[in-house]
Design a protein around this motif. Structure first.
Motif, PDB file in Angstrom:
ATOM      1  N   ILE A 253       0.861  -1.183   0.000  1.00 34.83           N
ATOM      2  CA  ILE A 253       0.000   0.000   0.000  1.00 34.83           C
ATOM      3  C   ILE A 253       0.896   1.232   0.000  1.00 34.83           C
ATOM      4  O   ILE A 253       1.672   1.437   0.943  1.00 34.83           O
ATOM      5  CB  ILE A 253      -0.933  -0.003   1.230  1.00 34.83           C
ATOM      6  N   PRO A 254       0.835   2.069  -1.036  1.00 37.15           N
ATOM      7  CA  PRO A 254       1.747   3.220  -1.110  1.00 37.15           C
ATOM      8  C   PRO A 254       1.444   4.264  -0.051  1.00 37.15           C
ATOM      9  O   PRO A 254       0.293   4.501   0.312  1.00 37.15           O
ATOM     10  CB  PRO A 254       1.506   3.767  -2.528  1.00 37.15           C
ATOM     11  N   ARG A 255       2.496   4.875   0.450  1.00 33.25           N
ATOM     12  CA  ARG A 255       2.387   5.937   1.445  1.00 33.25           C
ATOM     13  C   ARG A 255       3.025   7.199   0.884  1.00 33.25           C
ATOM     14  O   ARG A 255       3.943   7.139   0.072  1.00 33.25           O
ATOM     15  CB  ARG A 255       3.083   5.550   2.753  1.00 33.25           C
ATOM     16  N   ALA A 256       2.572   8.351   1.358  1.00 34.47           N
ATOM     17  CA  ALA A 256       3.067   9.625   0.851  1.00 34.47           C
ATOM     18  C   ALA A 256       4.120  10.242   1.754  1.00 34.47           C
ATOM     19  O   ALA A 256       4.649  11.303   1.440  1.00 34.47           O
ATOM     20  CB  ALA A 256       1.904  10.605   0.680  1.00 34.47           C
ATOM     21  N   THR A 257       4.425   9.601   2.858  1.00 32.26           N
ATOM     22  CA  THR A 257       5.402  10.153   3.791  1.00 32.26           C
ATOM     23  C   THR A 257       6.413   9.079   4.181  1.00 32.26           C
ATOM     24  O   THR A 257       6.038   7.916   4.341  1.00 32.26           O
ATOM     25  CB  THR A 257       4.700  10.700   5.052  1.00 32.26           C
ATOM     26  N   PRO A 258       7.686   9.428   4.314  1.00 33.07           N
ATOM     27  CA  PRO A 258       8.684   8.416   4.701  1.00 33.07           C
ATOM     28  C   PRO A 258       8.508   7.928   6.127  1.00 33.07           C
ATOM     29  O   PRO A 258       9.014   6.864   6.473  1.00 33.07           O
ATOM     30  CB  PRO A 258      10.021   9.153   4.517  1.00 33.07           C
ATOM     31  N   ARG A 259       7.796   8.662   6.955  1.00 32.00           N
ATOM     32  CA  ARG A 259       7.601   8.248   8.351  1.00 32.00           C
ATOM     33  C   ARG A 259       6.753   6.988   8.459  1.00 32.00           C
ATOM     34  O   ARG A 259       6.816   6.280   9.459  1.00 32.00           O
ATOM     35  CB  ARG A 259       6.936   9.373   9.156  1.00 32.00           C
ATOM     36  N   GLN A 260       5.918   6.726   7.452  1.00 27.77           N
ATOM     37  CA  GLN A 260       5.041   5.553   7.476  1.00 27.77           C
ATOM     38  C   GLN A 260       5.491   4.468   6.513  1.00 27.77           C
ATOM     39  O   GLN A 260       4.820   3.445   6.399  1.00 27.77           O
ATOM     40  CB  GLN A 260       3.616   5.977   7.127  1.00 27.77           C
ATOM     41  N   ALA A 261       6.580   4.671   5.812  1.00 28.73           N
ATOM     42  CA  ALA A 261       7.015   3.733   4.770  1.00 28.73           C
ATOM     43  C   ALA A 261       8.153   2.862   5.268  1.00 28.73           C
ATOM     44  O   ALA A 261       8.963   3.286   6.099  1.00 28.73           O
ATOM     45  CB  ALA A 261       7.442   4.498   3.525  1.00 28.73           C
ATOM     46  N   ASP A 262       8.211   1.632   4.761  1.00 26.57           N
ATOM     47  CA  ASP A 262       9.346   0.762   5.043  1.00 26.57           C
ATOM     48  C   ASP A 262      10.014   0.261   3.768  1.00 26.57           C
ATOM     49  O   ASP A 262      10.918  -0.553   3.817  1.00 26.57           O
ATOM     50  CB  ASP A 262       8.933  -0.421   5.917  1.00 26.57           C
ATOM     51  N   LEU A 263       9.561   0.753   2.612  1.00 30.53           N
ATOM     52  CA  LEU A 263      10.138   0.376   1.318  1.00 30.53           C
ATOM     53  C   LEU A 263      10.183   1.618   0.443  1.00 30.53           C
ATOM     54  O   LEU A 263       9.204   2.359   0.353  1.00 30.53           O
ATOM     55  CB  LEU A 263       9.297  -0.715   0.656  1.00 30.53           C
ATOM     56  N   MET A 264      11.322   1.846  -0.197  1.00 38.59           N
ATOM     57  CA  MET A 264      11.438   2.938  -1.162  1.00 38.59           C
ATOM     58  C   MET A 264      11.619   2.324  -2.544  1.00 38.59           C
ATOM     59  O   MET A 264      12.530   1.524  -2.761  1.00 38.59           O
ATOM     60  CB  MET A 264      12.627   3.837  -0.831  1.00 38.59           C
ATOM     61  N   ILE A 265      10.728   2.683  -3.468  1.00 43.71           N
ATOM     62  CA  ILE A 265      10.850   2.239  -4.858  1.00 43.71           C
ATOM     63  C   ILE A 265      11.367   3.435  -5.654  1.00 43.71           C
ATOM     64  O   ILE A 265      10.633   4.398  -5.879  1.00 43.71           O
ATOM     65  CB  ILE A 265       9.507   1.753  -5.420  1.00 43.71           C
ATOM     66  N   VAL A 266      12.633   3.390  -6.046  1.00 38.40           N
ATOM     67  CA  VAL A 266      13.220   4.458  -6.854  1.00 38.40           C
ATOM     68  C   VAL A 266      13.002   4.086  -8.311  1.00 38.40           C
ATOM     69  O   VAL A 266      13.625   3.166  -8.832  1.00 38.40           O
ATOM     70  CB  VAL A 266      14.714   4.644  -6.546  1.00 38.40           C
ATOM     71  N   ALA A 267      12.086   4.776  -8.959  1.00 38.77           N
ATOM     72  CA  ALA A 267      11.689   4.458 -10.328  1.00 38.77           C
ATOM     73  C   ALA A 267      12.157   5.566 -11.248  1.00 38.77           C
ATOM     74  O   ALA A 267      11.619   6.669 -11.230  1.00 38.77           O
ATOM     75  CB  ALA A 267      10.172   4.289 -10.421  1.00 38.77           C
ATOM     76  N   GLY A 268      13.173   5.297 -12.046  1.00 47.14           N
ATOM     77  CA  GLY A 268      13.655   6.278 -13.008  1.00 47.14           C
ATOM     78  C   GLY A 268      15.039   6.796 -12.666  1.00 47.14           C
ATOM     79  O   GLY A 268      15.622   6.441 -11.649  1.00 47.14           O
ATOM     80  N   ARG A 269      15.538   7.653 -13.548  1.00 41.13           N
ATOM     81  CA  ARG A 269      16.899   8.179 -13.377  1.00 41.13           C
ATOM     82  C   ARG A 269      16.945   9.138 -12.185  1.00 41.13           C
ATOM     83  O   ARG A 269      16.004   9.875 -11.922  1.00 41.13           O
ATOM     84  CB  ARG A 269      17.344   8.899 -14.650  1.00 41.13           C
ATOM     85  N   CYS A 270      18.054   9.103 -11.494  1.00 43.60           N
ATOM     86  CA  CYS A 270      18.254   9.974 -10.340  1.00 43.60           C
ATOM     87  C   CYS A 270      19.386  10.935 -10.676  1.00 43.60           C
ATOM     88  O   CYS A 270      20.514  10.513 -10.934  1.00 43.60           O
ATOM     89  CB  CYS A 270      18.599   9.150  -9.104  1.00 43.60           C
ATOM     90  N   SER A 271      19.094  12.211 -10.686  1.00 45.29           N
ATOM     91  CA  SER A 271      20.128  13.206 -10.985  1.00 45.29           C
ATOM     92  C   SER A 271      20.999  13.419  -9.754  1.00 45.29           C
ATOM     93  O   SER A 271      20.611  13.110  -8.616  1.00 45.29           O
ATOM     94  CB  SER A 271      19.494  14.526 -11.433  1.00 45.29           C
ATOM     95  N   ILE A 272      22.191  13.963  -9.988  1.00 47.38           N
ATOM     96  CA  ILE A 272      23.119  14.229  -8.893  1.00 47.38           C
ATOM     97  C   ILE A 272      22.529  15.274  -7.947  1.00 47.38           C
ATOM     98  O   ILE A 272      22.750  15.233  -6.739  1.00 47.38           O
ATOM     99  CB  ILE A 272      24.479  14.671  -9.465  1.00 47.38           C
ATOM    100  N   LYS A 273      21.728  16.191  -8.476  1.00 55.83           N
ATOM    101  CA  LYS A 273      21.085  17.204  -7.648  1.00 55.83           C
ATOM    102  C   LYS A 273      20.002  16.591  -6.757  1.00 55.83           C
ATOM    103  O   LYS A 273      19.719  17.093  -5.668  1.00 55.83           O
ATOM    104  CB  LYS A 273      20.476  18.267  -8.559  1.00 55.83           C
ATOM    105  N   MET A 274      19.375  15.498  -7.234  1.00 58.14           N
ATOM    106  CA  MET A 274      18.311  14.845  -6.460  1.00 58.14           C
ATOM    107  C   MET A 274      18.867  13.839  -5.452  1.00 58.14           C
ATOM    108  O   MET A 274      18.170  13.449  -4.512  1.00 58.14           O
ATOM    109  CB  MET A 274      17.361  14.137  -7.434  1.00 58.14           C
ATOM    110  N   ALA A 275      20.113  13.431  -5.584  1.00 56.20           N
ATOM    111  CA  ALA A 275      20.682  12.374  -4.737  1.00 56.20           C
ATOM    112  C   ALA A 275      20.622  12.699  -3.243  1.00 56.20           C
ATOM    113  O   ALA A 275      20.248  11.829  -2.441  1.00 56.20           O
ATOM    114  CB  ALA A 275      22.116  12.085  -5.168  1.00 56.20           C
ATOM    115  N   PRO A 276      20.958  13.916  -2.780  1.00 51.24           N
ATOM    116  CA  PRO A 276      20.853  14.188  -1.332  1.00 51.24           C
ATOM    117  C   PRO A 276      19.426  14.092  -0.807  1.00 51.24           C
ATOM    118  O   PRO A 276      19.210  13.705   0.344  1.00 51.24           O
ATOM    119  CB  PRO A 276      21.399  15.616  -1.191  1.00 51.24           C
TER     120      PRO A 276
END
Length: 202
Positions: free
Chosen positions: A88-111
């Motif tokens: 079940i997707p969540r909109a906040t990291p406080r309630q999530a236990d899985l991160m799905i990184v979908a797509g390219r990640c820019s160096i500016k977005m990495a932090p």
């Protein structure tokens, strides 16, 4: 009328007998279990029960960065319906236990990806979805702005290849992660960490 008995010699069979399946009806199974000593008990370990619960209720932080996010949204939509797997997707990291990184990640977005991962409570997991998130994809050579894989900023548990991967591939990656969670010695690891922390404080 079918009696369930084989026909006598010389007697013609009027109708075919129903075929008995390998698995009996549930009521018969319950009767057999209750007749055995201790049959009404389920024997397992606390860790296995907790791991089963954690694997069956993954709440992902859907971090769609590029075109793979369209396939991730399709996996959550009505045709593939990841909710049936307890995802079940969540909109906040406080309630999530899985991160799905979908797509390219820019160096500016990495932090930002790293900060969101640090805000997730333990135990936390990461799925890298698509070639760009896994290794940079077509942006691996001669590109100054794209990260060469999201595993340079967060530890990745499951890689889902493809450009973009189909929703079935993401579902298979989630099933692989669930298998891993069910075998994970999470309680033992916490107990050892607490014991080592107490020993270091002395």
């Amino acid at each position: 009328m079918a009696t369930g008995l084989p026909p006598a010699a010389g007697e013609a069979r009027s109708e075919p007998q129903p075929r008995r399946t390998q698995i009996g009806p549930l009521a018969e199974v319950v009767e057999v279990l209750d007749s055995l000593p201790g049959g009404g008990l389920i024997l397992t370990t606390v860790e296995s029960a907790l791991n089963w619960g954690r694997a069956s209720s993954l709440w992902p932080l859907t971090f769609g960065l590029a075109c793979c996010a369209i396939e991730m949204m399709a996996a959550f939509a009505s045709r593939f319906d990841l909710d049936r797997l307890g995802v079940i997707p969540r909109a906040t990291p406080r309630q999530a236990d899985l991160m799905i990184v979908a797509g390219r990640c820019s160096i500016k977005m990495a932090p930002i990806v790293r900060r969101l991962w640090e805000q997730m409570p333990e135990p936390r997991y990461v799925i890298s979805m698509g070639s760009c998130a896994t290794c940079g994809g077509p942006f691996f050579y001669d590109n100054y702005s794209i990260l060469k894989g999201v595993d340079q900023v967060v530890p990745v548990d499951v890689y889902v290849p493809g450009c973009p991967p189909r929703p079935e591939a993401l579902i298979e990656g989630i099933l692989k992660l669930q298998e891993r969670i069910k075998k994970e010695p999470f309680l033992r690891r916490q107990a050892y960490a607490a014991r080592d922390g107490q020993a270091g404080a002395r």
